[in-house]
Write an enzyme that holds these catalytic residues in place. Structure first.
Site, PDB file in Angstrom:
ATOM      1  N   GLY A 194       4.130   4.563  10.113  1.00  0.00           N
ATOM      2  CA  GLY A 194       3.406   5.802   9.847  1.00  0.00           C
ATOM      3  C   GLY A 194       2.876   6.439  11.107  1.00  0.00           C
ATOM      4  O   GLY A 194       3.429   6.237  12.194  1.00  0.00           O
ATOM      5  N   SER A 195       1.796   7.189  10.957  1.00  0.00           N
ATOM      6  CA  SER A 195       1.279   7.961  12.083  1.00  0.00           C
ATOM      7  C   SER A 195       0.697   7.050  13.145  1.00  0.00           C
ATOM      8  O   SER A 195       0.239   5.947  12.864  1.00  0.00           O
ATOM      9  CB  SER A 195       0.199   8.926  11.607  1.00  0.00           C
ATOM     10  OG  SER A 195      -1.007   8.230  11.363  1.00  0.00           O
ATOM     11  N   ARG A 196       0.714   7.530  14.390  1.00  0.00           N
ATOM     12  CA  ARG A 196       0.231   6.736  15.492  1.00  0.00           C
ATOM     13  C   ARG A 196      -1.276   6.490  15.364  1.00  0.00           C
ATOM     14  O   ARG A 196      -1.739   5.379  15.570  1.00  0.00           O
ATOM     15  CB  ARG A 196       0.534   7.429  16.829  1.00  0.00           C
ATOM     16  CG  ARG A 196       0.346   6.494  18.010  1.00  0.00           C
ATOM     17  CD  ARG A 196       0.351   7.214  19.360  1.00  0.00           C
ATOM     18  NE  ARG A 196       1.676   7.683  19.738  1.00  0.00           N
ATOM     19  CZ  ARG A 196       1.985   8.056  20.984  1.00  0.00           C
ATOM     20  NH1 ARG A 196       1.084   7.966  21.954  1.00  0.00           N
ATOM     21  NH2 ARG A 196       3.187   8.508  21.268  1.00  0.00           N
ATOM     22  N   GLU A 223       5.561   0.709  13.329  1.00  0.00           N
ATOM     23  CA  GLU A 223       6.525   1.685  13.789  1.00  0.00           C
ATOM     24  C   GLU A 223       5.784   2.999  13.770  1.00  0.00           C
ATOM     25  O   GLU A 223       5.437   3.507  12.701  1.00  0.00           O
ATOM     26  CB  GLU A 223       7.744   1.711  12.872  1.00  0.00           C
ATOM     27  CG  GLU A 223       8.903   2.427  13.516  1.00  0.00           C
ATOM     28  CD  GLU A 223       9.892   2.908  12.499  1.00  0.00           C
ATOM     29  OE1 GLU A 223      10.243   2.152  11.585  1.00  0.00           O
ATOM     30  OE2 GLU A 223      10.294   4.083  12.616  1.00  0.00           O
ATOM     31  N   LYS A 239       0.885  -1.158   0.000  1.00  0.00           N
ATOM     32  CA  LYS A 239       0.000   0.000   0.000  1.00  0.00           C
ATOM     33  C   LYS A 239       0.926   1.211   0.000  1.00  0.00           C
ATOM     34  O   LYS A 239       1.557   1.528   1.010  1.00  0.00           O
ATOM     35  CB  LYS A 239      -0.909  -0.043   1.232  1.00  0.00           C
ATOM     36  CG  LYS A 239      -2.021   0.999   1.223  1.00  0.00           C
ATOM     37  CD  LYS A 239      -1.531   2.230   1.928  1.00  0.00           C
ATOM     38  CE  LYS A 239      -2.460   3.412   1.790  1.00  0.00           C
ATOM     39  NZ  LYS A 239      -1.744   4.676   2.036  1.00  0.00           N
ATOM     40  N   CYS A 286      12.808   8.863  11.816  1.00  0.00           N
ATOM     41  CA  CYS A 286      12.156   8.117  12.900  1.00  0.00           C
ATOM     42  C   CYS A 286      12.946   8.290  14.190  1.00  0.00           C
ATOM     43  O   CYS A 286      12.384   8.257  15.283  1.00  0.00           O
ATOM     44  CB  CYS A 286      12.098   6.632  12.597  1.00  0.00           C
ATOM     45  SG  CYS A 286      12.032   6.203  10.861  1.00  0.00           S
ATOM     46  N   GLY A 304      -2.089   4.043  12.598  1.00  0.00           N
ATOM     47  CA  GLY A 304      -1.512   2.753  12.988  1.00  0.00           C
ATOM     48  C   GLY A 304      -2.341   2.066  14.058  1.00  0.00           C
ATOM     49  O   GLY A 304      -2.575   0.853  14.001  1.00  0.00           O
ATOM     50  N   GLU A 323       4.710  13.838  19.791  1.00  0.00           N
ATOM     51  CA  GLU A 323       5.748  13.873  18.765  1.00  0.00           C
ATOM     52  C   GLU A 323       5.539  15.078  17.860  1.00  0.00           C
ATOM     53  O   GLU A 323       4.469  15.250  17.289  1.00  0.00           O
ATOM     54  CB  GLU A 323       5.730  12.590  17.916  1.00  0.00           C
ATOM     55  CG  GLU A 323       6.887  12.540  16.919  1.00  0.00           C
ATOM     56  CD  GLU A 323       6.812  11.352  15.955  1.00  0.00           C
ATOM     57  OE1 GLU A 323       7.858  10.782  15.652  1.00  0.00           O
ATOM     58  OE2 GLU A 323       5.700  11.003  15.520  1.00  0.00           O
TER      59      GLU A 323
END
Lengths: 539, 539
Positions: B248-250, B270, B191, B307, B253, B399
């Protein structure tokens, strides 16, 4: 496996047992309590055990956290020494442990408890000790050019929820999860199973003594007996906890999993498995009577209360298959009916058989409660067509934990493969095929599909034996477990569940853990140095 | 890392790019589409990319499932050959890939894209090929007495969601997750990230050509560009999928994690990391200017979109510390302001800085959008007291992905240790200490606490370099990732994420996979035979 939940009772206090909190046997502040039940007599046993409050769990977690900090940089020998001392103590207390477990579970004293399960339990602890000491499980990895080094280290305090069906080998404070968690250097918070609290208490006494003798910190080994469901969820998602090992019912396990997953806490589950067994046409021709004997023995042993009990059989339709099914039915009717571990096992078995018959399964033998001593259910054999199985695959894979199995009769090969595709994840899958290779063409169609559905693929043998060897996989795809990459049995792989990957980048040499220093700390530990496995020092 | 989500636009069709479905470039049936944006000009790029429908995803999953069945018993050489051919093709297409990635991300052509990231990407593919071929990653384990054998085998089709910040090295169809999934023998459903669809499309063309040249099945490598959130959740929880790799973004995710967790599907995430860096008092005395230079360089490199960007600094209060902070502030103000990857990175950075200041952080430098070309934000340095940090720990660990860092000034050692206890899980943690050992007492108090919070512990260096070596851990405790036992970078460990443990119990010899047969298939693969690691045959 199924968890027994007794209704909490407010009864006159007899002798409420304390919990093991931070190195002390401590009276619970909880007002609710429960008793174990002798499944042979269906009468409650004398002792009462507390249902702990959150306040207590909070203290337990704090003590475990402190213990984890204390032992963080301890050499592996310390954990090994504790495990070995504990194993010795267990062997010395064999008689009292076996007697208590027999009272609480109804499992036979010999050979089951005394000759098989207890020696297996102390052996597991010793294997874990040996692996901890040897150290290769840490996968120490050193890249000299970049000066980066990594190893598996402790993940933090581990909460272990034990199941009902192995009061010794999977006991929360003595079994495989406990051994693996300690080998990785973690404190354990044991949550005993409500069906055998006395057995768990006896283990905890030995664990505490061994911990004291080997100078482990106070909160290294702790025991609670029971909590509310909400407090259980708070426990597994607490920030001080490192990971969870759970063996038990699917519903309780999934509730805990949801709580742990929400905060990214590793939780290892062994939930349920019906362990499909395929008998291919030619092997039935070859030795139907022998197979029926083997199968009935495996399925009815210990009243069928094994994680790897063969609860599903897959065969192709035909006259020999009908004779074979009749032979198995005969054996089920003729075999003595075992005692189940408790009333809730009886309840869920009764309910599961109803679900299966309501979804098209027909009774070949048994089907009703009774037939033996205490909590019991007739040895029960069911059958269903492959077409019905595929159409109702979820319902017809309901685990009927106990002395029961469902035979799926597929009309043809295509239907048999469709049955295979419809299988959920299981711990094991077996295929029996003819000695002369005449089933091999069909085997080759089934095996690749079955391989992806099970943790352990067997040929020509029953799944109920679970050898404690490195190559064992007592795991499998969901819903058998929560992750297909881990096993609950088999050292060293089982230890990895309770380890975190720790990399050290340019960390000064004297600050490195022993396994990552230039000198190999044991001279025996395998390490991946500059891409090559080696037992040597870093050159 | 942060995911860019553009609003779906209904604009006149220019050239809507097809998806890669079952070996064919196929027009999407989706009516919605999106365009990438050049972050330097903030103008949309010409090509349009489709938002796939569930109908399409279902076809993709079916093709991947078929491909997984086809390759299930293929020797590792086949996967290695594909990976190597693909790596060669990527190197040959370096120019077009670098140009496209520069257009879509604004990242510098040299050294970043051309000299660093693209060679790293093809190198990762070759490392994965080499590990697949060598085979030791499978942890083949053989116990002769019990005749049980186990290895790690393919887990099933892997869906890879790539991030915005590494268009090559973490690309969904060319990066680390892709390489690891294929090395384990799994088909990949990529994706692409919406910020660089053109780069991803160029990779997919090379992947398809390499797959064709090495006779991989049609559904082995597939590409979609985007789905609705609901369809993404359906994808990651589909029964045909084996596992998911997401960077990607929290928020996105965690939505996917919830869907995957509910059905016990392994998902490796991650998500986010602020990578604390400690400067102890004596090392600041020793070389404040040098440290300020190193820190500003690491923090502002690539506009801070790494990261492992150092987004949190921990220091003890004092006059030297004030001078040190002033020095860093100077460097932040003096350094050129980089271009961010897109409008959503700018938006989330702006919002994160607001959250930090609203919770007590003070601005030392920067703090506002602008200052450079295209999407950009001033180089921003914030500070807050240790007491405020501990009181507001969650908010102050927001973050701020980009060229920003927050300095926590602890009043004393006790407060500094409380700050450490309050840290969430991170990919990395660094401690700088004086060369002469005068900081060691404090180091010894911090390091054990920090060790449990991070995947990689560093001494005296910045965390932004992530070497592709076996000892690397690009992982860490939640919420940095979903499980602290796995790494996204570092072969062979990264491969284990996409493997299932497969045990073979009494399986007839000719039916065993090559790695578990008596004869060592390569003569080089390490296997655990009867408890001993060996490169030999089973005797």
């Amino acid at each position: 496996m199924l968890s027994i939940v007794h209704t909490a009772q407010k009864v006159p206090r007899m002798s409420v047992q304390p919990i093991l909190l931070n190195g002390q046997w401590t009276n619970s502040t909880g007002s609710k309590r429960f008793q174990a039940v002798n499944p042979k007599t269906t009468e409650p046993l004398a002792d009462e055990y507390p249902i702990s409050t959150w306040e207590e769990l909070d203290q337990v977690l704090h003590a475990a956290d402190q213990a984890a900090k204390t032992v963080a940089d301890w050499p592996a020998e310390r954990f090994a020494a504790f495990l070995e001392r504990y194993a010795d103590r267990i062997d010395q207390q064999s008689e009292s442990l076996v007697n208590m477990a027999h009272l609480e579970t109804g499992l036979p004293v010999e050979p089951r408890l005394k000759v098989a399960e207890l020696p297996r339990t102390s052996n597991q602890l010793r294997q874990a000790a040996s692996a901890a000491q040897e150290g290769s499980w840490k996968m120490a990895t050193i890249d000299k050019t970049s000066n980066i080094r990594s190893q598996f280290g402790p993940i933090g305090p581990v909460a272990v929820f034990g199941p009902n069906n192995f009061p010794f080998a999977f006991n929360s404070i003595a079994g495989g999860d406990f051994a693996a968690a300690v080998a990785a250097g973690n404190p354990v918070i044991a949550k005993g199973h409500s069906a055998h609290p006395g057995t768990t208490r006896l283990f905890a006494m030995e664990a505490l003594a061994a911990a004291s003798e080997t100078d482990m910190p106070a909160g290294f080994v702790q025991l609670i007996y029971r909590t509310s469901h909400d407090d259980g969820c708070k426990l597994v998602s607490d920030h001080r906890l490192g990971a969870v090992g759970y063996t038990g019912s699917r519903s309780a396990g999934l509730t805990l999993k949801q709580a742990a997953d929400a905060v990214g806490k590793p939780i290892y589950l062994e939930l349920s498995s019906i362990n499909p067994v395929y008998f291919l046409p030619q092997v039935i021709q070859e030795k139907a009577a022998e197979l029926a004997e083997q199968f009935a023995g495996s399925c009815l042993m210990g009243a069928g209360q094994f994680c790897t009990n063969p609860g599903l059989v897959v065969v192709l339709a035909g006259p020999e298959t009908e004779t074979f099914i009749a032979q198995i039915g005969e054996k089920f009717r003729a075999a003595p009916v075992g005692t189940l571990l408790g009333s809730s096992v009886l309840g869920s078995l009764t309910s599961a058989v109803k679900t299966l018959t309501a979804n098209g399964a027909q009774i070949v033998a048994g089907g009703l409660p009774g037939g033996g001593a205490g909590f019991c259910f007739q040895n029960t054999l069911l059958r269903v067509s492959g077409a019905k199985f595929v159409a109702n695959a979820a319902a017809l894979q309901t685990e009927a934990f106990g002395n029961e199995s469902l035979i799926v009769v597929a009309a043809d090969e295509e239907e048999l493969l469709a049955v295979t595709e419809a299988l959920e994840g299981n711990l094991t899958g077996c295929i029996y095929s003819a000695t002369d290779g005449s089933d091999d063409e069909l085997y080759d169609k089934i095996a690749p599909r079955l391989r992806t559905k099970v943790g352990r693929l067997l040929n020509d043998k029953m799944p109920t034996g679970v050898a404690v060897v490195s190559s064992m996989n007592h795991g499998g795809p969901f819903p058998a477990t929560g992750h297909p990459g881990f096993t609950a049995v088999g050292i060293p792989a089982a230890i990895h569940r309770f380890a975190a990957l720790h990399s050290y980048d340019a960390v000064r040499p004297h600050r490195l853990p022993p396994a990552l220093q230039d000198k190999n700390p044991t001279g025996k530990m395998w390490r991946l140095i500059n891409g090559q496995w080696s037992q040597g020092d870093v050159g």
